[in-house]
Design an enzyme around this catalytic site. Sequence first.
Site, PDB file in Angstrom:
ATOM      1  N   THR A  67      62.315  41.210  26.477  1.00 51.67           N
ATOM      2  CA  THR A  67      61.527  41.542  27.594  1.00 51.67           C
ATOM      3  C   THR A  67      61.406  42.995  27.738  1.00 51.67           C
ATOM      4  O   THR A  67      61.784  43.979  26.901  1.00 51.67           O
ATOM      5  CB  THR A  67      62.134  40.879  28.812  1.00 51.67           C
ATOM      6  OG1 THR A  67      61.011  40.896  29.939  1.00 51.67           O
ATOM      7  CG2 THR A  67      63.289  41.287  29.239  1.00 51.67           C
ATOM      8  N   LYS A  71      59.551  45.283  24.086  1.00 52.42           N
ATOM      9  CA  LYS A  71      58.750  44.333  23.144  1.00 52.42           C
ATOM     10  C   LYS A  71      58.199  45.129  22.033  1.00 52.42           C
ATOM     11  O   LYS A  71      58.075  44.609  20.859  1.00 52.42           O
ATOM     12  CB  LYS A  71      57.626  43.707  24.055  1.00 52.42           C
ATOM     13  CG  LYS A  71      58.158  42.700  24.966  1.00 52.42           C
ATOM     14  CD  LYS A  71      56.833  42.168  25.749  1.00 52.42           C
ATOM     15  CE  LYS A  71      57.626  41.011  26.742  1.00 52.42           C
ATOM     16  NZ  LYS A  71      56.443  40.550  27.303  1.00 52.42           N
ATOM     17  N   ASN A  92      58.334  39.176  21.532  1.00 54.92           N
ATOM     18  CA  ASN A  92      59.165  38.746  22.742  1.00 54.92           C
ATOM     19  C   ASN A  92      60.317  37.762  22.469  1.00 54.92           C
ATOM     20  O   ASN A  92      60.920  37.169  23.319  1.00 54.92           O
ATOM     21  CB  ASN A  92      58.260  38.459  24.018  1.00 54.92           C
ATOM     22  CG  ASN A  92      57.636  37.057  23.582  1.00 54.92           C
ATOM     23  OD1 ASN A  92      57.379  36.591  22.622  1.00 54.92           O
ATOM     24  ND2 ASN A  92      57.148  36.481  24.924  1.00 54.92           N
ATOM     25  N   ASP A 108      53.710  35.412  24.252  1.00 49.35           N
ATOM     26  CA  ASP A 108      53.041  35.396  25.511  1.00 49.35           C
ATOM     27  C   ASP A 108      51.863  34.646  25.277  1.00 49.35           C
ATOM     28  O   ASP A 108      51.701  33.993  26.553  1.00 49.35           O
ATOM     29  CB  ASP A 108      53.116  36.726  25.839  1.00 49.35           C
ATOM     30  CG  ASP A 108      54.296  37.607  26.408  1.00 49.35           C
ATOM     31  OD1 ASP A 108      55.071  37.010  27.156  1.00 49.35           O
ATOM     32  OD2 ASP A 108      54.439  38.892  26.181  1.00 49.35           O
ATOM     33  N   GLY A 132      42.960  44.013  31.925  1.00 40.90           N
ATOM     34  CA  GLY A 132      44.245  44.659  31.575  1.00 40.90           C
ATOM     35  C   GLY A 132      44.530  44.593  29.764  1.00 40.90           C
ATOM     36  O   GLY A 132      44.334  43.377  29.570  1.00 40.90           O
ATOM     37  N   GLY A 134      46.988  45.895  28.257  1.00 39.66           N
ATOM     38  CA  GLY A 134      48.347  46.478  27.696  1.00 39.66           C
ATOM     39  C   GLY A 134      49.012  45.192  26.900  1.00 39.66           C
ATOM     40  O   GLY A 134      48.220  44.633  26.069  1.00 39.66           O
ATOM     41  N   GLY A 135      50.364  45.161  27.054  1.00 39.09           N
ATOM     42  CA  GLY A 135      51.014  44.123  25.943  1.00 39.09           C
ATOM     43  C   GLY A 135      50.562  42.806  26.482  1.00 39.09           C
ATOM     44  O   GLY A 135      50.322  42.061  25.359  1.00 39.09           O
ATOM     45  N   GLY A 247      51.509  33.321  37.431  1.00 35.93           N
ATOM     46  CA  GLY A 247      52.283  33.901  36.698  1.00 35.93           C
ATOM     47  C   GLY A 247      53.570  33.011  36.366  1.00 35.93           C
ATOM     48  O   GLY A 247      53.914  33.152  35.198  1.00 35.93           O
TER      49      GLY A 247
HETATM   50  P1  NAD Z   1      51.488  47.171  30.108  1.00 39.62           P
HETATM   51  O1  NAD Z   1      51.938  48.373  30.957  1.00 39.62           O
HETATM   52  O2  NAD Z   1      51.679  47.041  28.677  1.00 39.62           O
HETATM   53  O3  NAD Z   1      49.979  46.961  30.343  1.00 39.62           O
HETATM   54  C1  NAD Z   1      49.341  47.032  31.627  1.00 39.62           C
HETATM   55  C2  NAD Z   1      47.918  47.384  31.644  1.00 39.62           C
HETATM   56  O4  NAD Z   1      47.068  47.225  32.754  1.00 39.62           O
HETATM   57  C3  NAD Z   1      47.790  48.813  31.324  1.00 39.62           C
HETATM   58  O5  NAD Z   1      46.941  48.961  29.973  1.00 39.62           O
HETATM   59  C4  NAD Z   1      46.985  49.525  32.330  1.00 39.62           C
HETATM   60  O6  NAD Z   1      46.025  50.403  31.989  1.00 39.62           O
HETATM   61  C5  NAD Z   1      46.269  48.228  32.844  1.00 39.62           C
HETATM   62  N1  NAD Z   1      45.880  48.253  34.256  1.00 39.62           N
HETATM   63  C6  NAD Z   1      46.409  48.925  35.314  1.00 39.62           C
HETATM   64  N2  NAD Z   1      45.598  48.618  36.534  1.00 39.62           N
HETATM   65  C7  NAD Z   1      44.414  47.944  36.067  1.00 39.62           C
HETATM   66  C8  NAD Z   1      43.349  47.338  36.563  1.00 39.62           C
HETATM   67  N3  NAD Z   1      42.788  47.672  37.791  1.00 39.62           N
HETATM   68  N4  NAD Z   1      42.461  46.677  35.774  1.00 39.62           N
HETATM   69  C9  NAD Z   1      42.470  46.529  34.588  1.00 39.62           C
HETATM   70  N5  NAD Z   1      43.728  46.969  33.867  1.00 39.62           N
HETATM   71  C10 NAD Z   1      44.783  47.590  34.640  1.00 39.62           C
HETATM   72  O7  NAD Z   1      52.312  45.935  30.908  1.00 39.62           O
HETATM   73  P2  NAD Z   1      52.532  44.417  30.058  1.00 39.62           P
HETATM   74  O8  NAD Z   1      53.632  44.306  29.431  1.00 39.62           O
HETATM   75  O9  NAD Z   1      51.256  43.990  29.649  1.00 39.62           O
HETATM   76  O10 NAD Z   1      52.768  43.613  31.721  1.00 39.62           O
HETATM   77  C11 NAD Z   1      51.675  43.531  32.661  1.00 39.62           C
HETATM   78  C12 NAD Z   1      52.109  42.657  33.693  1.00 39.62           C
HETATM   79  O11 NAD Z   1      52.348  41.220  33.138  1.00 39.62           O
HETATM   80  C13 NAD Z   1      53.514  42.961  34.294  1.00 39.62           C
HETATM   81  O12 NAD Z   1      53.264  42.745  35.744  1.00 39.62           O
HETATM   82  C14 NAD Z   1      54.763  41.815  33.764  1.00 39.62           C
HETATM   83  O13 NAD Z   1      55.815  41.718  34.819  1.00 39.62           O
HETATM   84  C15 NAD Z   1      53.686  40.616  33.645  1.00 39.62           C
HETATM   85  N6  NAD Z   1      54.207  39.754  32.533  1.00 39.62           N
HETATM   86  C16 NAD Z   1      54.121  38.521  32.869  1.00 39.62           C
HETATM   87  C17 NAD Z   1      54.412  37.369  32.256  1.00 39.62           C
HETATM   88  C18 NAD Z   1      54.489  35.918  32.515  1.00 39.62           C
HETATM   89  O14 NAD Z   1      55.117  35.392  31.675  1.00 39.62           O
HETATM   90  N7  NAD Z   1      54.123  35.676  33.736  1.00 39.62           N
HETATM   91  C19 NAD Z   1      55.011  37.871  30.677  1.00 39.62           C
HETATM   92  C20 NAD Z   1      54.933  39.117  30.427  1.00 39.62           C
HETATM   93  C21 NAD Z   1      54.594  40.005  31.515  1.00 39.62           C
END
Ligand code: NAD
Length: 269
Positions: A67, A71, A92, A108, A132, A134-135, A247
Amino acid sequence: MIRGAFELVAIVGSPIAQVKSPENFNTWFVNNNRAVAMLPIDLHAQALDSFATTLRGWQNLRGCVVTVPYKQAMATCVDSLSVRAAALGSVNVIRREPNGRLLGDNVDGAGFLGAALKHGFTASGRRALVVGCGGVGSAIAYALGEAGIARLSLTDPSSARCAALCELLGHTFAELEIDTQVDDLGAFDLVVNASPVGMGDDAQLPLPAALVATLQPHTLVADVVTSPEITPLLARARLAGCRIQTGAQMAFAQLGHLGAFMGVTPLEI
Ligand code: NAD
């Protein structure tokens, strides 16, 4: 009680106290009479390489969930990657083979789609917006591509991340229509917030309020944020008459995928 004959799985991250996987997995192991237990590991980043070496030699370990924030880094430490984990550059979950080899995957996106299916959403031929890149957004978008989504819109304030994901998806899924301009949500079958916006006390929406106001009741609206369970986006979506996916539902739907990859649970748990 963890006994000497138990097999182990682990979850590694930092911090780790907030993760729910140990209680979810250990409850399942107890309820199903399995001599397996999950350990939470809060690892310093400097110890990642030696941790991978330890995993290879850890003979009663079946695998390790990975986590935040490891990752991406762990994807460079394992011996082989699934096609999707290689494309995403992140894992993951890791399986330890009996010969000590470490195989990495990223479930994921599969977890997300499993939860969405329970809300009646199937991706084939549909239109989705992933907010979004990101990951987790990349993993969800990739899974939607694999499942045959017809058209995908992507947004992220980081134009570099958005462009990188567009390139990956365009290269991998030749039939997929991809765009980054969203003026109205009415045509989407699925809208998912895959950004941290809305987490904790942050009462923000990940999209402009005027755009959220264009949601129509036929759309499934999902959020990856687990706390609060009903994020500001989900609250607005519910008011608009949309089905919502939390989530926590996504996280729960991943358990079987993680457990099955490590070989300690069936896919459906
Ligand atoms: P990350 O930092 O890799 O990516 C987050 C992305 O969101 C970034 O690219 C950022 O620029 C973008 N972002 C920020 N504000 C934004 C907006 N207003 N509009 C669009 N994009 C925006 O993070 P991650 O690892 O992808 O995690 C993101 C979220 O997902 C975290 O809150 C994490 O806890 C959650 N998550 C939940 C689960 C689940 O099973 N529910 C699994 C993994 C991650």
